[in-house]
Scaffold this motif. Structure first.
Motif, PDB file in Angstrom:
ATOM      1  N   LYS A 144     -39.147 -29.432  -6.475  1.00  0.00           N
ATOM      2  CA  LYS A 144     -39.754 -30.057  -7.513  1.00  0.00           C
ATOM      3  C   LYS A 144     -39.389 -29.586  -8.990  1.00  0.00           C
ATOM      4  O   LYS A 144     -38.744 -30.805  -9.678  1.00  0.00           O
ATOM      5  N   LEU A 152     -44.978 -34.680 -12.323  1.00  0.00           N
ATOM      6  CA  LEU A 152     -45.026 -34.512 -11.443  1.00  0.00           C
ATOM      7  C   LEU A 152     -46.115 -34.314 -10.510  1.00  0.00           C
ATOM      8  O   LEU A 152     -47.075 -33.710 -11.427  1.00  0.00           O
ATOM      9  N   ASP A 196     -47.347 -32.810  -7.542  1.00  0.00           N
ATOM     10  CA  ASP A 196     -47.001 -30.655  -7.063  1.00  0.00           C
ATOM     11  C   ASP A 196     -46.635 -30.516  -8.228  1.00  0.00           C
ATOM     12  O   ASP A 196     -46.619 -28.990  -7.674  1.00  0.00           O
ATOM     13  N   VAL A 197     -46.744 -30.508  -8.868  1.00  0.00           N
ATOM     14  CA  VAL A 197     -46.442 -29.029 -10.641  1.00  0.00           C
ATOM     15  C   VAL A 197     -47.697 -28.771 -11.223  1.00  0.00           C
ATOM     16  O   VAL A 197     -48.059 -29.897 -12.157  1.00  0.00           O
TER      17      VAL A 197
END
Length: 140
Positions: free
Chosen positions: A31, A97, A99-100
């Motif tokens: 990530k 992103l 998942d950040v």
């Protein structure tokens, strides 16, 4: 004590805790784009208890993570300086992103930084910044 002794310092390595070294490695490399320097014990041996991750030339921004039990775990925070144009480029990349978790959008601060902050998968806080005046190493 001679001040020359202290002038020999050349690097700071923050030590963070992790609930899962494999998940930490995955988040930081996949990530955030960090590189893995080392993991102990080495993959496949037994449960991993330590890793070293970095970004920058010669691992200028290097982080150590040690595995902590749920009862002993505490979050940490660090600030990472980026080059002039790279700060906004990196922010725009991370913003896309899923998942950040960005906890502070990019902004200019009264103390002379342009910065934004993200939390990792364990809740550790990373603030990426550049100086608004005086130049930034790594600038274009």
């Amino acid at each position: 004590m001679s001040s020359e002794i202290l002038k020999s310092a050349w690097k700071v390595i923050p030590m963070f805790q992790s609930r899962s070294i494999p998940l930490t490695i995955q988040f930081y490399t996949e990530k955030l784009g960090f590189e893995l320097a080392s993991v102990k014990p080495e993959e496949g041996s037994s449960e991993q208890t330590f890793c070293s991750l970095f970004i920058g030339k010669k691992a200028d921004a290097n982080f150590y993570f040690s595995k902590a039990t749920a009862e002993d775990f505490t979050t940490s925070q660090a600030m990472i300086a980026l080059g002039t144009s790279q700060l906004d480029d990196y922010y725009n990349y991370l913003r896309c992103l899923e998942d950040v978790e960005i906890v502070e959008d990019v902004e200019d601060t009264p103390w002379g930084f342009r910065q934004f902050s993200v939390k990792d998968n364990d809740g550790n806080l990373l603030t990426f910044f550049k100086f608004l005046e005086g130049g930034n190493p790594g600038q274009d």
